[in-house]
Design an enzyme around this catalytic site. Structure first.
Site, PDB file in Angstrom:
ATOM      1  N   LYS A 316      41.636  12.429 -21.605  1.00 44.13           N
ATOM      2  CA  LYS A 316      42.163  11.965 -22.890  1.00 44.13           C
ATOM      3  C   LYS A 316      41.466  12.718 -24.032  1.00 44.13           C
ATOM      4  O   LYS A 316      40.315  13.143 -23.879  1.00 44.13           O
ATOM      5  CB  LYS A 316      41.873  10.463 -23.063  1.00 44.13           C
ATOM      6  CG  LYS A 316      42.663   9.534 -22.157  1.00 44.13           C
ATOM      7  CD  LYS A 316      42.241   8.081 -22.426  1.00 44.13           C
ATOM      8  CE  LYS A 316      42.893   7.106 -21.451  1.00 44.13           C
ATOM      9  NZ  LYS A 316      44.344   6.934 -21.698  1.00 44.13           N
ATOM     10  N   ARG A 390      47.861   1.576 -12.441  1.00 43.20           N
ATOM     11  CA  ARG A 390      48.871   1.169 -11.463  1.00 43.20           C
ATOM     12  C   ARG A 390      48.393   1.437 -10.041  1.00 43.20           C
ATOM     13  O   ARG A 390      48.803   0.763  -9.100  1.00 43.20           O
ATOM     14  CB  ARG A 390      50.195   1.887 -11.775  1.00 43.20           C
ATOM     15  CG  ARG A 390      50.113   3.380 -11.720  1.00 43.20           C
ATOM     16  CD  ARG A 390      51.287   4.070 -12.436  1.00 43.20           C
ATOM     17  NE  ARG A 390      51.140   4.051 -13.892  1.00 43.20           N
ATOM     18  CZ  ARG A 390      52.029   4.571 -14.743  1.00 43.20           C
ATOM     19  NH1 ARG A 390      53.154   5.100 -14.300  1.00 43.20           N
ATOM     20  NH2 ARG A 390      51.817   4.516 -16.043  1.00 43.20           N
TER      21      ARG A 390
END
Ligand code: BES
Ligand code: MN
Ligand code: ZN
Length: 542
Positions: A316, A390
């Site tokens: 990021k 996830r």
């Protein structure tokens, strides 16, 4: 009188009581005192623990939403007079004339706050956007907690004027949320610093206990989120969950270490966590109250616990990474909820799972292009290492849904700071909720509205699953398109829930400062703890 943990308060619980076992007596976690409300007794000075005894005594008068304007001013004034608070001319004048919500007045012994909430209609949407009486009072009470601390108030006498159960609960929870401070490391400021003891007039012991349990659980979730990532790695986090329930006869805690995670075939959880100094952990907290009456099969709750999300090799940028210590917010709320259930002796069986890992940048980190094997046998091609939430959830789901017999879950819930897309769509304060069962979804939306902890339903629209196609594995963890990112993430998870009814909550978990009510400073907000606690109180299976 309740002792500092409110045990005495529980004995006053109305109605038949089944022996639920012995709750944990842990008194603090990571510097956060868990006792909650400190009771004093009128006139006799503070009887509870440290209450900064020298400060002024303050008064809080809470007026029920149902009163008319006229009743409000007249009855409140007489209540104040009865309580020995003389308002001089201009204060009286002001109070009788002005319509408002928080009145700050001066009494003989210290500050006096009157909370007189005004309902603000928010039409349509099946009433789901209406601020409930609980919410109005929680947020007003939360807003006076700060001034009470700043004035070093030693004792706060709270009286209620025709307030409903929910309004009383909201007030007490709001105060507790408002008294919480994280800043443990700034000079002169201690977590759970000298805060007023409470003298309650018009609230019962069971109401006090209920507020204490709900507020402590929410503050616990907030505190965990606020901890720096170096202080809360997967190993320490798991150990803290174990300590929290030490001595409990209704909650057992099992920790799977990285070796066990690997041996269990949890290739997704292992893949995400293997680059970090502390490898991944799965925590299973099993709650089985004695003499439960309401549920046949347990409810399972899974929380995303990424103790820090760098994005992994798909790293990021600085701005996006800045708040990623909060990427364990879902698991913090699950742990808070577990604590609430255990302390309030909920009579519904529950299993709580924390999927803990740090998504690190490292030579051992998993790569884009890796193919990982999930515990349920599916293969997953890593399209983006930043879509890690996830992955850890999927493997934990498989553990939850493969419990057998009496332990097979009736419903699977998960809480996760899963996608940036959800925050773009609903903003920070509404959690996105996906559900395979309409009745469950409606009950949750209503619980969230009542407790001022709102969610909004999102579509599990299967057409978007094409975005997760892989040519080399059963599925990819993300795809080229960014649109509808919260939905594609949910559809990825849907592949791992089997036949069990499922609710997925994609939450933000963080209050941007300056916040409202008891969430005065920026930080973890314990999102969904209040909503789910309410849901559980009213849950009946079948
Ligand atoms: N933890 C983030 C999601 C997130 C970001 C929540 C900002 C709240 C605020 C998650 O692991 C993530 O990075 N998701 C990616 C998924 C993408 C790579 C498919 C996202 O949402 O951008
Ligand atoms: Mn990520
Ligand atoms: Zn994440």
């Amino acid at each position: 009188m309740a002792d500092k943990r409110g045990r005495g308060a529980e004995q006053g619980k109305a109605g038949p009581k089944t022996p639920a076992g012995k709750p944990s007596e842990a008194t603090s976690i990571f510097g956060l005192p868990l006792g909650g409300l400190v009771l004093g007794s009128a006139g006799a000075g503070a009887k509870g623990k440290k209450s900064g005894a020298s400060g002024p005594r303050a008064r809080l008068v809470v007026v029920g939403v149902g009163l008319t304007d006229g009743e409000r001013s007249v009855e409140t004034l007489s209540l104040l007079t009865k309580a020995g608070v003389d308002l001089d001319g201009w204060q009286r004048e002001r109070f009788l004339k002005k319509r408002g919500e928080v009145f700050s007045l001066l009494g003989r012994e210290g500050p006096v706050w009157v909370l007189a909430p005004v309902a603000r209609p928010n039409g349509g949407h099946h009433g789901l956007l209406e601020l409930s009486p609980y919410t109005l009072l929680r947020d007003l009470a939360g807003a006076v907690a700060g001034p009470a601390l700043e004035n070093a108030v030693s004792e706060l006498s709270v009286s209620f004027l025709r307030a409903s159960d929910d309004e009383i609960l909201g007030t007490l929870v709001g105060l507790e949320l408002g008294f919480y401070r994280f800043r443990t490391l700034r000079p002169g400021i201690v977590a759970g610093q000298a805060r007023p003891s409470l003298v309650l007039d018009g609230a019962s012991m069971p109401q006090l206990a209920a507020a204490q349990h709900l507020a402590s659980a929410t503050n616990l979730a907030r505190h965990l989120v606020n901890l720096p990532p170096a202080d809360l790695d997967p190993a320490r986090y798991a150990a803290a969950a174990k300590d929290l329930f030490a001595g409990s006869t209704t909650m057992t805690v099992e920790i799977w270490d990285p070796k066990r995670v690997e041996k269990e075939g949890m290739g997704l959880l292992h893949g995400v966590g293997k680059g970090a100094a502390e490898g991944p952990r799965l925590v299973h907290m099993r709650y089985r109250p004695k003499g439960k009456t309401r549920s046949k099969q347990p409810l399972a709750f899974v929380g995303k616990g990424i103790t820090f999300d760098t994005g992994g090799l798909d790293i990021k940028d600085a701005g996006s990474m800045r708040l990623m210590k909060k990427d364990m917010g879902g698991s913090a709320s699950v742990l808070g909820l577990a604590y609430w259930a255990e302390q309030s002796e909920l009579d519904v069986d529950c299993d709580f799972y924390l999927a803990l890992a740090e998504n690190a940048v490292d030579r051992h980190a998993f790569h884009p292009g890796d193919i990982l094997r999930a515990r349920n046998g599916q293969t997953v091609e890593i399209d983006n290492t930043d879509a890690e939430g996830r992955l850890v959830l999927a493997d934990a789901f498989d553990v939850a849904i493969s419990q057998k017999g009496k332990d097979a879950p009736a419903v699977l819930f998960d809480l996760a700071t899963l996608t940036g897309a959800m925050r773009v769509g609903l903003g920070t304060r509404l959690a996105g909720m996906f559900a395979t069962d309409d009745k469950l979804a409606d009950a949750l939306l209503r619980a969230g509205q009542l407790r001022g902890d709102p969610m909004w339903r999102m579509p599990l629209w299967t057409d978007y699953a094409v975005g997760l196609k892989s040519v080399v594995a059963d599925v990819a963890n993300s795809g080229p398109g960014r649109f509808g990112g919260a939905i594609t993430a949910a559809l990825f998870l849907a592949r791992f829930v089997g036949q069990v009814p499922w609710v997925h909550i994609d939450m933000y978990g963080w209050a941007e400062g300056p916040g409202i009510g008891g969430l005065g400073e920026p930080g973890g907000n314990g999102q969904c703890v209040q909503a789910l606690a309410r849901f559980l109180e009213t849950y009946k299976d079948g």
